[in-house]
Design an enzyme around this catalytic site. Structure first.
Site: not given
Length: 569
Positions: A153, A289, A150, A489, A428
């Protein structure tokens, strides 16, 4: 069918009108990070990692014509079967479309794309428009022994999209982009039925038109889908108020060979084991899904993000913990360490943004308070709701911030943060153009373990940078807060040599090992995929990892659904 064999030139029409990012990098063509109007950024990068941004770019957008794309294994019987289901124009096997659907957007993915490394490419991309079509595709996969991956994006950075290199069967990338509608809103319950292929902006546009919001805004918001969020257990920037996607997801529809798994959107249930929890984070291994029933909220009367400064990282952490334990209910609680704060200041335009504050007396105020300006930490805290609710929460938080030595600097920086919050991935790609490698790793741990974990990550990354012989930069922020702990993070960057991915692996492994060693999880919201699978047994125990593999084996003995992801097998 569209273009079974010839190479497709970039920009050519390929299949239905479904939005995709550019094949070689993040985001859309024509949008990129620029540093010329940010006078402090190039000096910051030169100081931290030794890269001279004023030198000519080392690389850039590669030429698609130079790539050697493996031929499609698609056979005419399979192609005809798929075209019968979705229509010929929605079965695409051109090289460009297949490359777009091969990888996600991790640093490993982009280095391989730019280097023309394609061990295995999907053989065909199929665009269903209904759940019924998805079910027929699953049936065709059973009949013809196909692999289904699946695709939402394409923003995944954990290796959840690529076909396994050794796969000999026909690989179908099942692009869900045509299932992009908000189907229904139960206004009494605050529940919205939404198709799984809907991307973030499309969801908000449709909900906002009727006065609602999902409230889920991950970094990838502009290019990721609801189904992808569920499949990887995503978190959004405003999760302190709205919850992670696991909290937002109330009902699900998942297509499997034996039928559609239907989980009704009940407020609570004692039915167990929880199928909902099994599907959350399953990365396509339990089925496709097609629809999510999500908790939605009325668009708030007032929404603000305020900026604060703390004298040290430790003070900022203690303040975030105190806020989590208090009566305050902010929507965002974020604090950056000194290195990330310095970068935030460096990315501001001259006389604008956060840096302008320091030119308007704030820096002098900090010095009068005895602060070491090399240790200051920038924080953003958000508030949503009625005007009365927002005002009350701002006052509660202000007292906590003051108690921990910090002070507020108003709405201006928060407005800029809100405007630019989805632009970071472009930076990045820009750094890659200049010979740099940059990536992220995030974790979650109890409050009691956050600071020791943070310190060990810095120590481990330092040893890794030394091992590969580079001057590296490591930055961090606390993002999502919970009663018992929070997410940390980390962003790391360095100037790479000839073996960029080999160097990357040394640093990435050191950071991930430190997470596990100090009591954190392998990932807070980016999923497992192939990238984090080596740490699964450490995270959930060997017995737990075995149980996950047993679940996949038992529910997909033919290995149709995205084999290899999460467990590596």
């Amino acid at each position: 069918m569209t273009d079974l064999k010839p190479k497709t030139a970039p920009g050519a029409a390929t299949g239905p009108d479904v939005k995709h990012m550019k094949w070689w990098g993040w985001g859309v063509e024509g949008v990129a990070f620029h540093h010329e109007d940010k006078p402090n950024f190039a000096p910051f990068v030169k100081k931290m990692v030794g890269v001279d941004l004023w030198a000519d770019a080392v690389t850039g957008a590669p030429s698609f014509d130079d790539l050697d794309i493996p031929a499609s294994h698609l056979t005419e019987p399979v192609a005809s079967a798929l075209a019968t289901i979705v229509g010929e124009g929605n079965v695409v096997s051109g090289d460009l479309e297949r490359v777009v659907h091969t990888y996600g957007k991790s640093i490993r993915d982009l280095f391989r794309i730019r280097g023309g490394v394609f061990p295995r490419v999907p053989d065909v991309v199929v665009y269903p428009a209904t759940e019924s079509e998805v079910a027929k595709i699953v049936a065709a996969a059973v009949e013809h022994d196909l692999v289904l991956i699946p695709f939402g994006g394409g923003s995944n950075i954990a290796g959840s999209l690529e076909p396994m290199a050794q796969e000999q069967r026909t690989v179908v990338s099942l692009d869900m982009g045509r299932l992009d509608r908000v189907l229904d809103i139960d206004e009494d319950a605050g529940l919205a039925r939404i198709q799984a292929g809907a991307q973030g902006p499309d969801i908000e546009e449709q909900l906002n038109a009727k006065g609602w919001t999902l409230g889920h805004f991950p970094d990838s918001f502009t290019h990721s889908t609801l189904g992808g969020w569920v499949a990887t257990r995503s978190s959004g920037m405003q999760s302190d108020k709205f919850g992670d996607i696991a909290d937002i997801t109330r009902g699900l529809r998942v297509v499997r060979p034996e039928g559609v798994v239907v989980l009704r959107p009940l407020p609570s249930t004692s039915t167990g084991p929880s199928l909902r929890e099994m599907i959350l984070g399953s990365e396509g291994r339990l089925g496709i899904i097609t629809e999510v029933t999500a908790q939605v909220h009325r668009i708030p009367e007032k929404r603000e993000i305020l900026a604060y400064f703390f004298p040290t990282w430790e003070a900022g952490l203690r303040a975030m913990q105190a806020i989590a334990e208090s009566d305050a209910t902010p929507s965002v609680t974020r604090v950056s360490n000194s290195f990330e704060t310095e970068m935030s200041l460096a990315t501001s335009k001259e006389s604008k943004g956060i840096s302008a504050l320091l030119n308007q007396g704030v820096q002098k105020f900090m010095q009068l308070k005895g602060w070491d300006l090399s240790k200051i930490c920038l924080s953003f805290i958000g508030y949503e709701g009625s005007s009365e609710h927002v005002d009350r929460n701002e006052k509660l938080v202000s007292k906590i911030v003051k108690k921990h030595g910090g002070f507020g600097v108003g709405k201006g920086p928060g407005v800029l943060y809100d405007q630019k919050k989805f632009d970071t991935p472009y930076l990045r790609d820009f750094f890659m153009d200049h010979g740099g490698a940059a990536d992220v790793s995030e974790t979650a741990a109890p409050w009691s373990k956050l600071l020791p974990l943070y310190n060990e990550v810095y120590a481990a990354a330092g040893r890794a940078f030394e091992k590969i012989g580079v001057q590296g930069l490591l930055m961090a922020h606390l993002s999502h807060s919970y009663h018992s702990g929070a997410c940390l993070y980390f962003t790391f960057a360095f100037e790479h040599g000839d073996d960029a991915l080999g160097q990357y692996d040394v640093v990435k492994k050191a950071i991930q090992d430190a997470f596990i060693q100090e009591g954190g999880t392998l990932s807070h919201h980016h999923g497992v995929g192939l990238e984090h699978a080596p740490w699964l047994a450490d995270d959930v125990s060997a017995a737990g990892a075995g149980l996950v593999q047993t679940l996949f084996d038992a529910t997909d003995s033919q290995r149709i659904f995205n084999p290899g992801k999460v467990t590596g097998h």
